[in-house]
Design an enzyme around this catalytic site. Structure first.
Site, PDB file in Angstrom:
ATOM      1  N   ASP A  14       0.836  -1.207   0.000  1.00 20.03           N
ATOM      2  CA  ASP A  14       0.000   0.000   0.000  1.00 20.03           C
ATOM      3  C   ASP A  14       0.870   1.257   0.000  1.00 20.03           C
ATOM      4  O   ASP A  14       0.531   2.249  -0.638  1.00 20.03           O
ATOM      5  CB  ASP A  14      -0.990   0.015   1.175  1.00 20.03           C
ATOM      6  CG  ASP A  14      -0.321  -0.204   2.533  1.00 20.03           C
ATOM      7  OD1 ASP A  14       0.783  -0.786   2.578  1.00 20.03           O
ATOM      8  OD2 ASP A  14      -0.898   0.189   3.552  1.00 20.03           O
TER       9      ASP A  14
ATOM     10  N   SER B  40       8.667  13.141 -33.196  1.00 16.84           N
ATOM     11  CA  SER B  40       9.922  13.858 -32.970  1.00 16.84           C
ATOM     12  C   SER B  40      11.109  12.901 -33.000  1.00 16.84           C
ATOM     13  O   SER B  40      12.171  13.226 -33.523  1.00 16.84           O
ATOM     14  CB  SER B  40       9.896  14.568 -31.613  1.00 16.84           C
ATOM     15  OG  SER B  40       8.996  15.639 -31.612  1.00 16.84           O
TER      16      SER B  40
ATOM     17  N   GLU C  17       6.963   8.516 -18.997  1.00 13.58           N
ATOM     18  CA  GLU C  17       8.244   7.898 -19.339  1.00 13.58           C
ATOM     19  C   GLU C  17       8.619   6.766 -18.397  1.00 13.58           C
ATOM     20  O   GLU C  17       9.277   5.807 -18.807  1.00 13.58           O
ATOM     21  CB  GLU C  17       9.345   8.966 -19.361  1.00 13.58           C
ATOM     22  CG  GLU C  17       9.173  10.039 -20.454  1.00 13.58           C
ATOM     23  CD  GLU C  17       8.147  11.112 -20.127  1.00 13.58           C
ATOM     24  OE1 GLU C  17       7.687  11.155 -18.972  1.00 13.58           O
ATOM     25  OE2 GLU C  17       7.808  11.904 -21.022  1.00 13.58           O
TER      26      GLU C  17
ATOM     27  N   PHE D 265      14.255  13.778 -21.257  1.00 11.51           N
ATOM     28  CA  PHE D 265      13.204  13.155 -20.462  1.00 11.51           C
ATOM     29  C   PHE D 265      13.583  11.763 -19.969  1.00 11.51           C
ATOM     30  O   PHE D 265      12.818  11.143 -19.219  1.00 11.51           O
ATOM     31  CB  PHE D 265      11.871  13.177 -21.211  1.00 11.51           C
ATOM     32  CG  PHE D 265      11.453  14.574 -21.593  1.00 11.51           C
ATOM     33  CD1 PHE D 265      11.739  15.643 -20.749  1.00 11.51           C
ATOM     34  CD2 PHE D 265      10.821  14.832 -22.794  1.00 11.51           C
ATOM     35  CE1 PHE D 265      11.389  16.947 -21.098  1.00 11.51           C
ATOM     36  CE2 PHE D 265      10.469  16.138 -23.155  1.00 11.51           C
ATOM     37  CZ  PHE D 265      10.747  17.190 -22.303  1.00 11.51           C
TER      38      PHE D 265
ATOM     39  N   ASP E 143      13.635  26.069 -28.163  1.00 10.14           N
ATOM     40  CA  ASP E 143      12.735  25.483 -27.166  1.00 10.14           C
ATOM     41  C   ASP E 143      13.252  25.663 -25.745  1.00 10.14           C
ATOM     42  O   ASP E 143      12.490  25.552 -24.784  1.00 10.14           O
ATOM     43  CB  ASP E 143      12.480  24.004 -27.470  1.00 10.14           C
ATOM     44  CG  ASP E 143      11.367  23.821 -28.494  1.00 10.14           C
ATOM     45  OD1 ASP E 143      10.607  24.780 -28.722  1.00 10.14           O
ATOM     46  OD2 ASP E 143      11.256  22.711 -29.055  1.00 10.14           O
TER      47      ASP E 143
END
Lengths: 574, 574
Positions: free
Chosen positions: B99, B300, B321, B346, B378
């Protein structure tokens, strides 16, 4: 937003985080409408000298957090909302997410904690436009799914037509009035809404238009939204909700060493992780901006010492390291000095969050315990053999690796005072003998020359647990008539290259590094890079293979990083 | 379990993954009861020569996956369940979670995909014992929360008393019969059940008992469970469900270069990421064990080329990812050769999953696109400046960095044939000129000497995009009368230390490295470490600060890794 645009740092301002960072041109454009960005600035978007980058960064003061790696904004917002709650500051935190990024587990780590702790004044807005970069998003326009997920995680859910200004405003009012816990507004939208050639169509993600296409699209939008077309700018700057009380950073005048002196007499042993906990507790007691965030290992990292002192500045994030870093980031961005601690191994779980904190110039303070093969029987999954590599590869970072209780204790203070970026300390599970006097100083970028003589034929550079192995090796080699220098490189980044190279030159120009860490990106490569321009000979001992469960001393031998391995290597180099 | 214990690799066997890896002694004990572990082996737990480690590793054949970093098992199980579904193998995959670990976002990434894709024969069992290591777990014993969460994520939920064997068996039968999607069994349990001194009490996590305490606890358990006490071992080995068809690995005989030849004539330019996509598509076409997993960036990374060829061996993981790597791990453990690709940046999101794959000896194949400052506008969140450092610090890994289309294409084949660990290739966003003939060979651990003469005064070592900068610099320096050697270090790990040091010695013993990556743990430090024992002088050019949005060429200049920076450095070293 209730926002004092003259003072973005006003601690009563509402907060706005654009978690879907790729949409930031819309935010810039909105700020142009209210006069905070000029036309010239807006047109400098993504250019070298512009403060308006391709994704949000702190180079633009109104970007609340660096985003662009998806799924991180909600955790940061949660940290800010907890700050507001615990200090009764009254501001609200708004986080805009894309539907695509809601596939990221980090979103649900944040959602779960916010829901569990019923954090008020945290309002998430999901721009559910159905289309991600390469196809449809996971939940697309299936609104019963969004509603079930967020409700299950303890959030009040409002679903609206995201193109209806009436519904948007109504939902924002309703969300603001709900103080029993977090609220999410699921906004049904269409990508490219109003531009008929692309609305709700794939293939336009991140695409710029040719001028002729742009003209046509702007015409379509003008026809579709005549009211927006008529808008001529100007919007009242909201009044600040109350008197500004910008908090002054706490000065870290001196180290209160008493707690350590009480815990361990000189000549005895203490685990560096325990010394870390003692120092953190002392700092927490003495400085109102020191917080602790945990991911269910407070009794291993010893952050529980800090929790006991001031429970209201301790946040239990449960087993969710990504959210732990996001919450710490949010707290730090609101002027606090949070420490986040877990096993060194598990910082690999939140490396992206640490990476983004560095891009956001956030002074995170991190401690990784149980580092190295020396943890023994728990085995390789728990070892943390890549943390130096990871944390060194963070711009502006500091990496510290104490070998004893005194250096560990004092370097926690050093971290507390380091505001220029991410600071990281790795600690050891086992107890190690205290090497230093209580009044020894450990400046950032320094090292300690522990053995040195005119007869040295080699310099051994170690850190953390291998310092003790290096000292044993040096003493045994001395008994054989072989003199070697020994350096404790407690500050791995920045490294004391000057002292290391100077000591190496006096020791025959030969260096042997030894570390309880993979060779790649570790202490040895840092030393090799520092010695590189000098043409010194550098040899590296470090972990090169997958480890296993066994007694600590067996594993230090198996990895060939113990005193015997150092001695053997020194012999082989003669 | 329907399990052929004589052949753990039997592809029809049911699969059992213990995601809460710290509970593995229970699994070992259970296997002792059915005769697969001897008493002597069981008592070797956590000792150096034992196959029974502190957390599950593949040193013990019945451990389906390496676990111990929490929240990862469900993704691995999902990969295995998808393998069963798409190949109609009929086995079931069982994953036992704690849990506490359900707070990890990675669990919800896996749950979301399994629910969305309605994956059958995947059965999760949550051992909800309320207590985590340091306190109560997030959802403790609040079963309406568990039920709401899992149901919202698309799972059939069965809640039971986890100490009732009747309810356990009933739930397992019901779960096995449900073929419309995944099933979760939420089992209400108490930690230390039946041992009255510790049942449901905190403070016993990971604690071993003294022999006297253990004796008392065993007596309590014997009294509480007389039936278990009467159990004398022996249990029938399940029959295998059908004929064994162990799949033979595909031989990678030669490179089918046609696709690349068609796409780019010699002398032209192509992005290495596109060459990667072309090679992956060709491999997918030619080899039935090649799969692709994506996280919404297939257009990409160009993995979309592979999807088109064989959609049934392409898995869309959406923007998640961690789960992408877990699914790839599950596929690889079931005998496939999956490639996982996203932006290089990433992979920092799933470093822990990659770390665990390496501990599990899983041959993951990874490609990180858009690496380096050369992506331009970017901005820093998308750049991937720490991937070499991360992937080098993985034991058994291979790190490849092609500079042109031919080397990229051929090295995808090299990765396909590398089964000894994790292989990683980083690719560049921009198009780069083709440097090599179609028949050039790129062996693992090799490099290419692109410029070399007897007059060389220095060796420039570059990789990827900086190879092109180094060539421009070398040509300009040659025009000034300064000869420098240039090496394309396409294989960053393993590095061709022999060629680099030999070439450096012929070039005055001086090396200058240049990379589009942070200095820490990158190419430069790898070269410095390789040259270290030789006492060669190594100078490093690489990224040292947080980057910004700008044109690629501006950023290469700003980071001082372009041709001009190389020339300036060479001048300064004269």
């Amino acid at each position: 937003l209730r926002y004092d645009y003259q003072q973005p740092a006003n601690q009563y301002n509402d907060r706005f985080i654009l978690s879907k960072g790729h949409a930031v041109p819309v935010f810039y454009a909105a700020l142009k409408q209210i006069g905070l960005v000029s036309e010239q600035e807006l047109l400098s978007l993504r250019k070298f000298d512009s403060m308006l980058e391709g994704h949000p960064t702190p180079r633009f003061a109104f970007n609340e957090a660096a985003t662009g790696s998806l799924g991180q904004g909600l955790s940061v917002g949660l940290g800010m909302a907890i700050n507001a709650q615990r200090k009764s500051l009254g501001y609200r935190t708004y986080v805009v997410l894309g539907d695509g990024e809601c596939a990221e587990g980090s979103v649900w780590e944040a959602a779960a904690l916010a829901g569990n702790d019923a954090i008020p004044d945290l309002i998430a807005i999901v721009d559910a436009n159905r289309l991600a970069q390469a196809g449809t998003s996971l939940d697309a326009h299936e609104f019963t799914r969004y509603e079930a997920k967020w409700a299950a995680f303890g959030w009040r859910v409002l679903t609206i037509d995201g193109h209806s200004m009436v519904q948007i405003l109504g939902a924002l009012v309703e969300a603001a009035a709900h103080r029993q816990g977090p609220v999410v507004i699921i906004a049904k939208t269409f990508k490219g809404y109003g531009a008929h050639t692309m609305q709700d169509k794939p293939g336009f993600h991140g695409k710029a238009f040719k001028p002729s296409e742009a003209t046509e699209i702007i015409e379509q939008l003008n026809a579709q939204f005549p009211q927006a077309h008529a808008y001529t700018g100007g919007m009242p700057v909201p009044q600040k909700p109350s008197a500004v009380q910008v908090k002054q950073p706490t000065a870290f005048a001196g180290v209160h060493i008493d707690a350590l002196q009480t815990a361990v007499p000189l000549g005895k042993s203490i685990a560096t992780r325990k010394a870390f906990g003692l120092a953190l507790a002392q700092l927490t007691k003495d400085h109102s901006d020191v917080w602790t965030v945990d991911a269910d290992v407070k009794n291993s990292t010893y952050t529980e010492f800090a929790e006991v002192v001031v429970p209201e500045r301790f946040i239990q994030c449960y087993i969710a390291e990504q959210n732990m870093i996001g919450v710490a980031t949010g707290l730090a961005l609101r002027g606090n000095r949070p420490f986040a601690a877990t096993f060194a191994a598990f910082f690999s779980r939140c490396f992206d969050q640490i990476r983004m904190a560095a891009i956001g110039r956030v002074p995170l303070r991190l401690c990784g315990s149980h580092s190295g093969v020396s943890i023994g029987q728990d085995g390789p999954s728990q070892m943390g053999l890549e943390d130096i590599s990871m944390l060194r590869a963070v711009p502006g970072s500091v990496v510290l690796y104490p070998s004893d209780g005194v250096s560990a204790y004092k370097m926690v203070y050093l971290m507390a005072g380091y505001d220029a970026g991410v600071s990281y300390m790795k600690t050891t599970r086992a107890e190690t003998p205290v090497l230093y006097d209580y009044d020894e100083q450990f400046p950032l970028g320094g090292c300690k020359v522990l053995r040195s003589s005119a007869a040295d034929t080699l310099l051994v550079v170690a850190a953390g647990i291998t310092v003790h192995e290096a000292l044993v090796a040096a003493d045994k080699l001395a008994a054989e008539g072989i003199a070697v220098a020994v350096i404790d490189a407690y500050s791995i980044k920045p490294l004391d290259a000057a002292t290391i190279t100077a000591t190496a030159r006096k020791a025959g120009g030969r260096v042997l590094t030894v570390e309880d860490h993979y060779i790649q990106g570790g202490l040895g490569e840092a030393v090799a890079a520092a010695c590189g321009p000098e043409g010194l000979a550098v040899h590296i001992l470090g972990v090169t293979q997958v480890m296993r469960s066994a007694a600590p001393e067996e594993l230090l031998a198996y990895a060939q990083i113990d005193a015997a391995a150092i001695i053997a290597k020194v012999h082989s180099l003669r």
